[in-house]
Write an enzyme that holds these catalytic residues in place. Structure first.
Site, mmCIF file in Angstrom:
data_model
loop_
_atom_site.group_PDB
_atom_site.id
_atom_site.type_symbol
_atom_site.label_atom_id
_atom_site.label_comp_id
_atom_site.label_asym_id
_atom_site.label_seq_id
_atom_site.Cartn_x
_atom_site.Cartn_y
_atom_site.Cartn_z
ATOM 1 N N LYS A 1 -75.951 -41.402 64.039
ATOM 2 C CA LYS A 1 -76.378 -40.323 63.156
ATOM 3 C C LYS A 1 -75.945 -40.584 61.716
ATOM 4 O O LYS A 1 -76.737 -40.449 60.776
ATOM 5 C CB LYS A 1 -75.824 -38.982 63.638
ATOM 6 N N ASP B 1 -78.850 -34.024 64.223
ATOM 7 C CA ASP B 1 -77.639 -33.220 64.397
ATOM 8 C C ASP B 1 -77.970 -32.027 65.289
ATOM 9 O O ASP B 1 -79.042 -31.978 65.894
ATOM 10 C CB ASP B 1 -77.093 -32.776 63.039
#
Length: 214
Positions: A120, A138
């Protein structure tokens, strides 16, 4: 959500916010990397409050290293998991100096090799700093993708891969910003603000909600 609905979904979000930006504050690629590394399980507001103080005195790998563990922790102790984040950031700074001339690399492999940097974080840096069409999934993007029917998936990676296939090319670079902001301020976890949602007509959840109350 079918292809036409996906197109209208992103066209609407783009019309409302043509140039979306991350809410993390930074003035260099290294500052961005640092802020994203510190942001895991923390709010952007909390990270910005800490990094404003930190970056005023140390905003390069060498300067961060010079602070040492205790010095760095004193600036970021208001952020969750600050001890492990301080350790990872110091290790990352050393690697950047030893292996990358003090610069942040722009390859996924090199970014993910840095301590504390997962997929991420790498996606955020590749997208925000280098303009690559990546999708940093997220909790907000995961929720929005599943709730709306945009790209359902059981894991962040499944959602990421689904979004990369479903989001039209013209919207890919900015898509993760639009989705994060939409999840943060409109399609909220406890109670989505469907009555204030500009894309409710394209959304599976919104359509089901309307049919159930009709």
């Amino acid at each position: 959500m079918n292809g036409a609905q996906v197109e209208r979904f992103f066209a609407t979000l783009k019309a409302a916010n043509p140039s979306p930006q991350t809410e993390l504050q930074y003035a260099s690629v290294f500052e961005l990397l640092t802020a994203v590394l510190l942001s895991a399980q923390a709010t952007d507001v909390g990270v910005n409050k800490a990094t404003r103080r930190l970056f005023a005195v140390a905003n390069t790998p060498a300067q961060i290293l010079a602070l040492g563990v205790d010095g760095l922790e004193s600036y970021i102790k208001t952020i969750g998991l600050y001890r492990s984040k301080a350790k990872h950031l110091l290790q990352t700074c050393q690697i950047l100096i030893d292996q990358h001339g003090g610069e942040v690399p722009r390859s996924r492999e090199a970014l993910e090799a840095l301590p504390g940097v997962g997929r991420k974080t790498a996606n955020v840096v590749l997208n925000v700093a280098f303009g690559e069409p990546t999708m940093a999934v997220d909790t907000h993007i995961f929720r929005v993708s599943n709730r709306t029917g945009l790209a359902p998936g059981k894991t962040p990676l499944a959602v990421e891969l689904g979004l990369m296939k479903r989001v039209p090319t013209d919207y890919l670079v900015d898509a993760h910003h639009w989705l994060i902001l939409h999840g943060r301020y409109v399609c909220q976890a406890r109670k989505p603000l469907c009555e204030a949602c500009a894309v409710v007509r394209e959304c599976d959840f919104g359509r089901h909600l309307k049919s159930s109350t009709a």
